[in-house]
Write a protein that holds these residues in place. Structure first.
Motif, PDB file in Angstrom:
ATOM      1  N   LEU A  58       0.827  -1.206   0.000  1.00  0.00           N
ATOM      2  CA  LEU A  58       0.000   0.000   0.000  1.00  0.00           C
ATOM      3  C   LEU A  58       0.862   1.257   0.000  1.00  0.00           C
ATOM      4  CD1 LEU A  58      -2.721   1.467   0.283  1.00  0.00           C
ATOM      5  CD2 LEU A  58      -2.535   1.144   2.765  1.00  0.00           C
ATOM      6  N   VAL A  59       1.873   1.277   0.858  1.00  0.00           N
ATOM      7  CA  VAL A  59       2.764   2.448   0.916  1.00  0.00           C
ATOM      8  C   VAL A  59       3.482   2.643  -0.422  1.00  0.00           C
ATOM      9  CG1 VAL A  59       4.861   3.358   1.985  1.00  0.00           C
ATOM     10  CG2 VAL A  59       3.074   2.371   3.415  1.00  0.00           C
ATOM     11  N   CYS A  60       3.982   1.569  -0.995  1.00  0.00           N
ATOM     12  CA  CYS A  60       4.679   1.657  -2.291  1.00  0.00           C
ATOM     13  C   CYS A  60       3.768   2.234  -3.372  1.00  0.00           C
ATOM     14  CB  CYS A  60       5.193   0.289  -2.714  1.00  0.00           C
ATOM     15  SG  CYS A  60       6.542  -0.358  -1.713  1.00  0.00           S
ATOM     16  N   ASP A  61       2.537   1.717  -3.441  1.00  0.00           N
ATOM     17  CA  ASP A  61       1.618   2.165  -4.489  1.00  0.00           C
ATOM     18  C   ASP A  61       1.259   3.635  -4.334  1.00  0.00           C
ATOM     19  OD1 ASP A  61       1.530  -0.214  -5.818  1.00  0.00           O
ATOM     20  OD2 ASP A  61      -0.300  -0.934  -4.873  1.00  0.00           O
ATOM     21  N   LEU A 231       6.563  -4.985 -14.622  1.00  0.00           N
ATOM     22  CA  LEU A 231       5.644  -5.892 -15.307  1.00  0.00           C
ATOM     23  C   LEU A 231       6.251  -7.290 -15.464  1.00  0.00           C
ATOM     24  CD1 LEU A 231       4.145  -3.583 -18.076  1.00  0.00           C
ATOM     25  CD2 LEU A 231       2.964  -4.498 -16.064  1.00  0.00           C
ATOM     26  N   SER A 232       7.572  -7.360 -15.575  1.00  0.00           N
ATOM     27  CA  SER A 232       8.224  -8.670 -15.636  1.00  0.00           C
ATOM     28  C   SER A 232       8.004  -9.430 -14.328  1.00  0.00           C
ATOM     29  CB  SER A 232       9.723  -8.500 -15.900  1.00  0.00           C
ATOM     30  OG  SER A 232       9.944  -7.876 -17.144  1.00  0.00           O
ATOM     31  N   ALA A 233       8.111  -8.727 -13.199  1.00  0.00           N
ATOM     32  CA  ALA A 233       7.825  -9.357 -11.911  1.00  0.00           C
ATOM     33  C   ALA A 233       6.341  -9.716 -11.814  1.00  0.00           C
ATOM     34  CB  ALA A 233       8.217  -8.416 -10.773  1.00  0.00           C
ATOM     35  N   TRP A 234       5.473  -8.854 -12.369  1.00  0.00           N
ATOM     36  CA  TRP A 234       4.025  -9.126 -12.390  1.00  0.00           C
ATOM     37  C   TRP A 234       3.735 -10.385 -13.205  1.00  0.00           C
ATOM     38  CZ3 TRP A 234       1.777  -5.801  -9.131  1.00  0.00           C
ATOM     39  CH2 TRP A 234       0.393  -5.758  -9.045  1.00  0.00           C
ATOM     40  N   LEU A 235       4.445 -10.519 -14.332  1.00  0.00           N
ATOM     41  CA  LEU A 235       4.283 -11.705 -15.178  1.00  0.00           C
ATOM     42  C   LEU A 235       4.766 -12.962 -14.454  1.00  0.00           C
ATOM     43  CD1 LEU A 235       3.575 -12.866 -17.988  1.00  0.00           C
ATOM     44  CD2 LEU A 235       5.924 -12.330 -18.688  1.00  0.00           C
ATOM     45  N   THR A 259       4.973  -9.764  -5.767  1.00  0.00           N
ATOM     46  CA  THR A 259       4.126  -8.586  -5.972  1.00  0.00           C
ATOM     47  C   THR A 259       4.690  -7.385  -5.224  1.00  0.00           C
ATOM     48  OG1 THR A 259       2.206 -10.057  -6.126  1.00  0.00           O
ATOM     49  CG2 THR A 259       1.770  -7.720  -5.829  1.00  0.00           C
ATOM     50  N   LEU A 260       5.130  -7.603  -3.993  1.00  0.00           N
ATOM     51  CA  LEU A 260       5.754  -6.526  -3.223  1.00  0.00           C
ATOM     52  C   LEU A 260       7.014  -6.038  -3.920  1.00  0.00           C
ATOM     53  CD1 LEU A 260       5.997  -4.756  -0.696  1.00  0.00           C
ATOM     54  CD2 LEU A 260       7.171  -6.666   0.446  1.00  0.00           C
ATOM     55  N   VAL A 261       7.805  -6.966  -4.469  1.00  0.00           N
ATOM     56  CA  VAL A 261       9.014  -6.579  -5.198  1.00  0.00           C
ATOM     57  C   VAL A 261       8.657  -5.721  -6.405  1.00  0.00           C
ATOM     58  CG1 VAL A 261      10.896  -7.476  -6.635  1.00  0.00           C
ATOM     59  CG2 VAL A 261      10.394  -8.540  -4.423  1.00  0.00           C
ATOM     60  N   SER A 262       7.610  -6.096  -7.117  1.00  0.00           N
ATOM     61  CA  SER A 262       7.179  -5.315  -8.274  1.00  0.00           C
ATOM     62  C   SER A 262       6.826  -3.890  -7.878  1.00  0.00           C
ATOM     63  CB  SER A 262       5.971  -5.997  -8.927  1.00  0.00           C
ATOM     64  OG  SER A 262       5.445  -5.196  -9.949  1.00  0.00           O
TER      65      SER A 262
END
Length: 521
Positions: A58-61, A231-235, A259-262
């Motif tokens: 949440l903080v990252c976003d 997006l690579s991490a998302w993939l 997801t957190l890494v992304s």
């Protein structure tokens, strides 16, 4: 003419940044390969882990969204507004996702959660960023080909936030109150329905790949590079999520970590690159200040040289006039001698003008040659050069240029200086305006068989009628820090090109400067 890049949105990545990005992508897929054989090992609920991961994401976003919204204001970019809104949606959806997650805050979840509530909120959350990146890439291309920065309307940040909140509320209500309207996702709080999971992940992968292709098909910026890495991490996390059977398996936890890494990748990249660009801007400003100080020293030297050269003929003219007065003030005036002295004074004044012309000729360079130029192209180029200042002062620029305008024979650099001076004055005249829009309009027209005309209009404070006749006089200024030379020199340049420069009141407010020049047809 090259234009300085000042933002993540328009700065191309350097080779070192590309290498770091590729290294991160490699680490992400190595993690995927290592985790795949053991992804369905059951671990069970880990107390406190879901709220901790949720808070981090949440903080990252929200930090990423805030930086992107700031960039959207500077660039007046619909693309950045959509991207920032996507991160707001992603961040806000994490709140109902965590509140409804079984075991995070209660055994069955809060907000009236049922068995499928958390899963469908997670689907909307996972789709929000890839869809936002896809439309960011599409709108970025449209912005680049549509109009210049100065002509774009201001970024609609408030509308973006309102739409984001509305979508989050809609998804939350649909997944809770409208739970029975959605297909089944879980058998129970732990076991997932494989067919639904596969369908959802295929959709997420498709949007992720589409977003990556959209970014790869255009000229990439620093922001685009790190979005591709994210997006690579998302993939990778979608591929890992594809064969999962349990909510509390090892693969599910690795999925959340990826997801957190992304999210961290985008946030850290935005912060790092923003600081780097800020440092570059600070260094550029310091260098510009040093250049200005050096220019002032040079101007002092030039002023001293001019004063020395001009003083001699002026002193001679003054002495000749005094002599003429003495011949006329005698009891028996000697008019012949007085006339002779006045002629000498006139000759001294001519020498003064010759000195000024010679000093000016000293600063004439090869840029002083004239050539055929398009006044329309020069207006567009000048508007592009002023993009940053126009955006910073929240001024909109409209170009209405006659495509049939013939070329003119002129010194390109000098005419552009005149245009920059007129635009700068227009911007400064609107700084104090509060309750009306800040607009500048540049209009070109074929005046007659011999002349073209270019008008620069603004909605600023305008010029009072009593000052209208004085505005082009040397050292006359309406600004507290002005020198009073800009408009005077601009008129001199236009007149030397065989044209005219004058001003008239604007329609209701502001002022319009008219520049008339002979054309080459």
């Amino acid at each position: 003419m090259a234009q300085e890049t000042l933002g993540l949105f328009d700065t191309a990545p350097v080779r070192q940044e590309i290498r770091i990005g590729l290294a991160i992508v490699a680490l992400v897929f190595i993690t995927l390969i290592v985790a795949t054989p053991v992804h369905n090992i059951y671990v069970g609920a880990i107390p406190g882990l879901i709220p901790a991961l949720d808070a981090g994401m949440l903080v990252c976003d929200l930090i990423s969204a805030a930086i992107l919204y700031a960039q959207a204001v500077v660039f007046r970019s619909r693309a950045l507004t959509v991207l920032a809104s996507g991160y707001v949606i992603s961040g806000l959806l994490l709140i109902p996702w965590a509140l409804t997650f079984p075991g995070a805050f209660s055994a069955a979840g809060l907000l009236g959660a049922k068995v499928n509530t958390t899963g469908w909120i997670a689907v909307a959350w996972r789709l929000s960023v890839p869809i936002a990146v896809f439309f960011y890439g599409w709108l970025k291309r449209a912005d680049a080909t549509d109009r210049s920065l100065a002509e774009r309307p201001p970024a609609r940040i408030v509308q973006g936030l309102l739409i984001s909140f509305a979508l989050v509320i809609f998804v939350t209500l649909l997944a809770t109150l409208g739970h029975d309207l959605l297909p089944s996702f879980f058998i129970d709080q732990n076991q997932v329905i494989q067919s639904t999971l596969i369908t959802v992940n295929v959709v997420v992968i498709a949007w992720t790949v589409a977003a990556m292709v959209m970014l790869l098909r255009q000229e990439r910026s620093v922001l685009d590079l790190w979005l591709l890495v994210a997006l690579s991490a998302w993939l990778a996390q979608s591929l890992l999520n594809l064969p999962l059977q349990s909510r509390f398996s090892l693969g599910a936890y690795v999925f959340l970590v990826l997801t957190l890494v992304s999210n961290l990748i985008v946030m850290l990249a935005l912060i790092t690159e923003s600081n780097r660009l800020y440092a570059r801007l600070a260094l550029s400003t310091a260098a510009r200040d040093r250049e200005r100080d050096a220019r002032l020293i040079s101007m002092d030297a030039v002023a001293a040289a001019i004063a020395h050269e001009v003083a001699q003929p002026l002193v001679a003219a003054k002495l000749s006039v005094s002599t003429a007065l003495s011949w006329l003030n005698r009891s028996e005036p000697d008019t012949k001698m007085a006339i002779r002295s006045l002629h000498e004074a006139a000759d001294s004044s001519e020498r003064t003008f010759d000195v000024i012309k010679s000093v000016r000729a000293t600063f004439v360079t090869e840029e002083g040659t004239r050539s055929e130029i398009s006044l329309n192209d020069l207006a567009r180029e000048t508007a592009s050069l002023m993009d940053r200042e126009l955006a910073a002062r929240k001024v909109s620029l409209k170009l209405s240029l006659d495509d049939s305008l013939p070329p003119i024979l002129a010194n390109r650099v000098q005419i552009q200086r005149v245009l920059i001076n007129l635009l700068t004055n227009a911007i400064e005249s609107m700084v104090q305006t509060r309750r009306r829009p800040r607009n500048i309009a540049i209009r070109s027209v074929l005046l007659d068989e011999q002349n073209v005309q270019l008008d620069v209009s603004d909605t600023g404070a305008g010029i009072s009628p009593d000052r209208m006749a004085q505005i082009f006089e040397p050292f006359f200024t309406t600004k507290a820090t002005g020198t009073g030379l800009g408009l005077s020199l601009s008129r001199t340049i236009i007149e030397e090109h065989g044209g005219r420069l004058w001003v008239s009141p604007g329609d209701g407010c502001g002022a319009t400067f008219h520049m008339q020049l002979p054309h080459r047809r």
